[in-house]
Design an enzyme around this catalytic site. Structure first.
Site, short mmCIF file in Angstrom:
data_model
loop_
_atom_site.label_atom_id
_atom_site.label_comp_id
_atom_site.label_asym_id
_atom_site.label_seq_id
_atom_site.Cartn_x
_atom_site.Cartn_y
_atom_site.Cartn_z
N ASP A 1 -1.51 -3.57 19.08
CA ASP A 1 -1.36 -3.12 17.70
C ASP A 1 -0.83 -1.79 17.44
O ASP A 1 -1.21 -1.19 16.53
CB ASP A 1 -2.59 -3.39 16.94
CG ASP A 1 -2.44 -3.18 15.46
OD1 ASP A 1 -1.45 -3.28 14.79
OD2 ASP A 1 -3.65 -3.02 14.88
N GLU B 1 -2.03 -8.05 9.78
CA GLU B 1 -3.16 -8.60 10.36
C GLU B 1 -3.47 -10.20 9.87
O GLU B 1 -4.78 -10.77 10.07
CB GLU B 1 -4.28 -7.73 10.32
CG GLU B 1 -4.60 -6.95 11.24
CD GLU B 1 -3.46 -5.79 11.19
OE1 GLU B 1 -3.02 -5.24 9.97
OE2 GLU B 1 -2.71 -5.60 12.05
N ASP C 1 2.05 -0.79 16.25
CA ASP C 1 3.10 -0.79 15.13
C ASP C 1 4.13 0.27 15.15
O ASP C 1 4.44 0.65 16.58
CB ASP C 1 2.26 -0.04 13.89
CG ASP C 1 1.25 -1.18 13.28
OD1 ASP C 1 1.62 -2.13 13.07
OD2 ASP C 1 0.32 -0.76 12.70
N THR D 1 0.89 -1.20 -0.14
CA THR D 1 -0.10 -0.11 -0.08
C THR D 1 0.72 1.33 -0.04
O THR D 1 0.43 2.38 -0.31
CB THR D 1 -0.99 -0.02 1.25
OG1 THR D 1 -0.15 -0.11 2.26
CG2 THR D 1 -2.03 -0.99 1.13
#
Lengths: 265, 551
Positions: free
Chosen positions: B303, B194, B305, B176
């Site tokens: 999560d 995920e 990141d 992306t």
């Protein structure tokens, strides 16, 4: 040491989280009060046993095997209130398709509780009363219609409730009656605004952004205001209505009425 | 006007000119020295240092209120438009969902060509069919795709030249990010954190698409730090790379923010620090060899990141000349690192943080996990996220969008790895002031903010890297996923979910001008100049709007 750490974490978390504590574990007073408005967890678990033994054969483990009925999701052919359900269980229905069951009071109570808990033995099952009685209370003694509008009738100052039964859960509706301060959606908090030209606007927020706010005022006018034009803008954390003084049975009736409001069909 | 009649031989001369090299070319040297041509926007973040700072100064705090809309380009595809346009010599290159590229006249907004790649149906993306833009090098345009491919196009006519597999779409690898072009290579990372992927950064020869190197973000058996995983957890440990990295040509190092370990919310299922998840990694630009790493959130259960842009600057830091890296992390801490060695220099919380009580001398967080059912600050979308920050060498400040007053309640459960399927290990709910209140999610689709600032709001923070603290902040009622742009005249441009496009004084934090563009701004603005006119472009909703001063 480990216990100490856990406790200190819990204390730290509690210190800064009054908001959540209200949400997740209502204060002792409210819990006790709610006890008068909902089935006990023992009743729900007893209901699971009765349901599995007596009802699941026809209605299925998920309560959806009879056409037009989904017990788990609270969809019935005619029944609305808990009383309606009781009467169907004890008298039978569908011209003999559903037999009458001769349950004792505790078992009957348990089955209703299990259905109202959405088949979740750990769930919450609140009392749901008679919509017709609830409508009368809504219009009269309960004083709901003084502010709320339903199906084109009533004032617009408080949120329109014509489809409230389709968008809110029974538990949420009940909490709005019993403890409005913890149930009101933040957008609906009452606002009091004073503009630069000394106009005072009392109203309900419809929308807000960094620079503007949109409200419906007490004269039911839609107003959009630039925050830079305001002398003061107060948002009250207290809802405009106090907790209801209706009895537990009356609250159940009003909830039954609200659940019947499902918008334009 | 009647078309001019031109003798045929003129066209012959024109075509001879076209094959001559250099004219209109974009060699590596031009990208390396992007600051010498501020009229262009040549990389995702405006240059290898990723400062998103333009030296253009035609627009100033005094005249910016005179900005007028010049043109609008409408996206033909519904959904958050997170693309960052590049501009070179008057031509804008912008992507559209899911994987189209357009070459656009930067003065009129009219389209020269459009290339459309349709990802295979099996492509799986956790959080929207996003594409954040292209890379440019020489005569080519490069785009990663949702089905895990990298495509090179002819920059003049949009024809595909090569198309290679970056990752297996059946295992839910995707691209992306906008690729990064360095020297003769095109680098990308993979999404899929995920879905139980094993992340990596991979470089391709720009001319041919041949793979040059590939460095996993989770070390395999025998490699250093493999023991930060147990058993075979490393095989499906996530650690994706879905935001464009930065490059220091003197050190010959590229820097990449690495995403979450998997399964996302069940850290107990993957004991250990889970390197290099939630880290920044420094990779040699020629070989991909790991030079150093710094992990922000070991064994991350939230999560969080670390898929932010590594923002590089050279400055006198607390009395010493340093090559630093600034990082506002999703975990709620703002960091300053030495980018030569990866050494931790400073780190402080910029929003309320309760998952950790602070950082130790090496920058490692002191974990304070909250009891089950209690909220964790910052919430799942983080104190900030992927939206590109800006650093202005002129003000010495680092600007980014933070989310304040936002928390989530996590729950974890055992997750089974099934190839290509979601590998989450639980879930979360957003802390709400009342049951059944509307909450904040990824992106905004409702023109009515009925969740209100009680659920969270945005704060544009101007961080001083010398202190690690905010010099000032500018709040918005809703949260913001908007990136930042600063200019040589100390203007700061940014947006937000409310759709306002703001020009702010980068020194004082005062609002100078804004306009309501009507829908969420979920990328950063860019600026460029054509024929002596400075433009600023921003995407709001499905519209790319470009502004300039009127004569």
């Amino acid at each position: 040491m480990k216990y100490l750490r856990v406790i200190s974490q819990a204390l730290r978390a509690m210190g800064c989280l009054g908001m959540l504590l209200i949400l997740i574990s209502p204060g002792a007073g409210l819990a006790q009060e709610l006890g008068d408005h909902q089935y006990t967890s023992q009743a729900i678990q007893a209901g699971l046993r009765i349901y599995s033994r007596e009802c699941a054969l026809c209605h299925g483990p998920q309560g959806d095997l009879v056409g037009g009925v989904n017990l788990r999701l609270g969809q019935f052919k005619t029944a609305q209130s808990d009383e309606d359900l009781r009467s169907i269980v004890t008298s039978g229905a569908g011209a003999g398709q559903m037999p009458a069951f001769n349950f004792n009071e505790a078992d009957l109570n348990g089955v209703i509780a299990y259905i109202r808990a959405g088949f979740n033995p750990e769930g919450v099952a609140i009392f749901i009363g008679d919509p017709a009685r609830g409508e009368a209370l809504f219009q009269g003694k309960g004083e709901c219609a003084n502010c709320h509008r339903v199906n084109g009738v009533g004032p617009r100052t408080a949120p329109d409730l014509s489809e409230i039964g389709a968008i809110r859960s029974p538990a949420s509706l009940q909490r709005n009656l019993l403890d409005p301060a913890t149930a009101i959606l933040p957008i609906n908090r009452p606002v009091r605004i004073v503009t630069r030209n000394e106009e005072t606007i009392i109203g309900r927020r419809l929308n807000e952004d960094t620079y503007t706010v949109q409200v419906i005022d007490s004269q039911e006018r839609l107003r959009s205001l630039q925050k830079s034009d305001l002398v003061s803008y107060e948002i009250s954390m207290a809802p405009s209505k106090p907790p209801t003084t209706l009895s537990s049975a009356e609250v159940a009736d009003v909830v039954g009425y609200l659940l019947s409001l499902r918008g334009l069909q | 006007m009647k078309p001019m009649r031109i003798p045929p031989y003129i066209f012959c001369i024109a075509s001879l000119l076209a094959v001559m090299p250099a004219s209109g070319q974009l060699p590596y040297e031009r990208i390396l020295n992007a600051h010498d041509e501020p009229q262009n926007w040549l990389t995702y973040n405006g240059g290898y240092m990723s400062q998103r700072h333009s030296l253009l100064d035609q627009l100033t705090p005094d005249n910016v209120s005179g900005l007028k809309l010049q043109w609008v380009l409408q996206n033909q595809v519904f959904g958050a438009w997170q693309s960052n346009p590049l501009i070179v010599d008057g031509i804008m290159y912008v992507t559209e969902r899911p994987n189209s590229v357009m070459a656009v006249d930067a003065v009129t907004g009219r389209v020269f060509w459009k290339y459309r790649h349709v990802p295979v149906e099996g492509a799986r993306i956790c959080c929207g069919a996003n594409n954040r833009g292209v890379a440019l090098l020489d005569d080519k345009v490069y785009m990663g795709t949702l089905d895990g491919r990298l495509i090179a196009l002819d920059r003049v006519n949009g024809q595909p030249l090569w198309n290679v597999e970056v990752g297996d779409v059946n295992l839910s690898y995707s691209v992306t990010m906008a690729p990064l072009a360095v020297k003769d290579k095109i680098m990308v990372g993979v999404g899929g954190g995920e879905f139980g992927i094993r992340g990596y950064v991979v470089a391709y020869e720009a001319d041919t698409g041949d793979q040059a190197w590939k460095t996993y973000t989770i070390p395999g058996p025998g490699e250093p730090n493999h023991d930060s995983w147990e058993g075979d957890d490393w095989e499906h440990g996530g650690a994706p790379v879905w935001i464009t990295g930065s490059f220091d040509p003197d050190l010959n190092l590229t820097y990449w923010g690495v995403g979450n370990p998997g399964p996302d919310w069940n850290a107990g299922q993957r004991p250990g620090d889970n390197l290099y998840s939630d880290s920044v990694i420094a990779l040699d630009a020629d070989s991909g060899e790991l030079s150093w790493h710094f992990q922000f959130t070991p064994n991350d259960p939230y999560d969080y990141d670390s898929t932010q842009v590594p923002v590089l600057a050279d400055m006198v830091w607390r009395g010493e000349p340093k090559k630093i890296m600034m990082w506002a992390n999703r975990n709620g801490y703002f960091y300053v690192l030495d980018r030569v060695t990866g050494e931790f220099l400073e780190g402080k919380p910029y929003v309320k943080v309760n998952w950790s009580s602070g950082l130790d001398a090496n920058g490692r967080p002191i974990a304070t996990p909250q009891p089950e059912g209690m909220p964790t600050y910052p919430g799942n979308q983080g104190g900030t996220n992927w939206y590109p920050p800006s650093f202005s060498p002129s003000t010495g400040l680092f600007y980014f969008s933070a989310w304040e007053n936002y928390a989530t309640i996590y729950r974890s459960e055992e997750a089974e790895y099934i190839p290509g399927r979601a590998f989450l290990g639980g879930g979360f709910s957003v802390l709400a002031p009342a049951p059944e209140a509307p909450t904040i999610g990824i992106g905004r689709t409702n023109p009515i903010n009925n969740w209100t600032n009680e659920m969270g709001y945005s704060s544009l923070k101007a961080m001083d890297p010398q202190t690690g603290e905010a010099r000032w902040s500018y709040n918005q009622f809703d949260v913001s996923d908007s990136g930042m742009l600063t200019t040589g005249s100390d203007l700061l441009f940014t947006g937000g979910r409310e759709g306002y496009f703001h020009a702010i004084d980068a020194r004082s934090g005062e609002l100078i001008w804004n306009v309501n563009l009507g829908s969420q701004i979920v990328m950063a603005p860019v600026t460029y100049m054509v024929d002596g006119v400075q433009y600023v472009s921003v995407i709001s909703g499905n519209s790319l709007s470009t502004f300039a001063l009127e004569d």
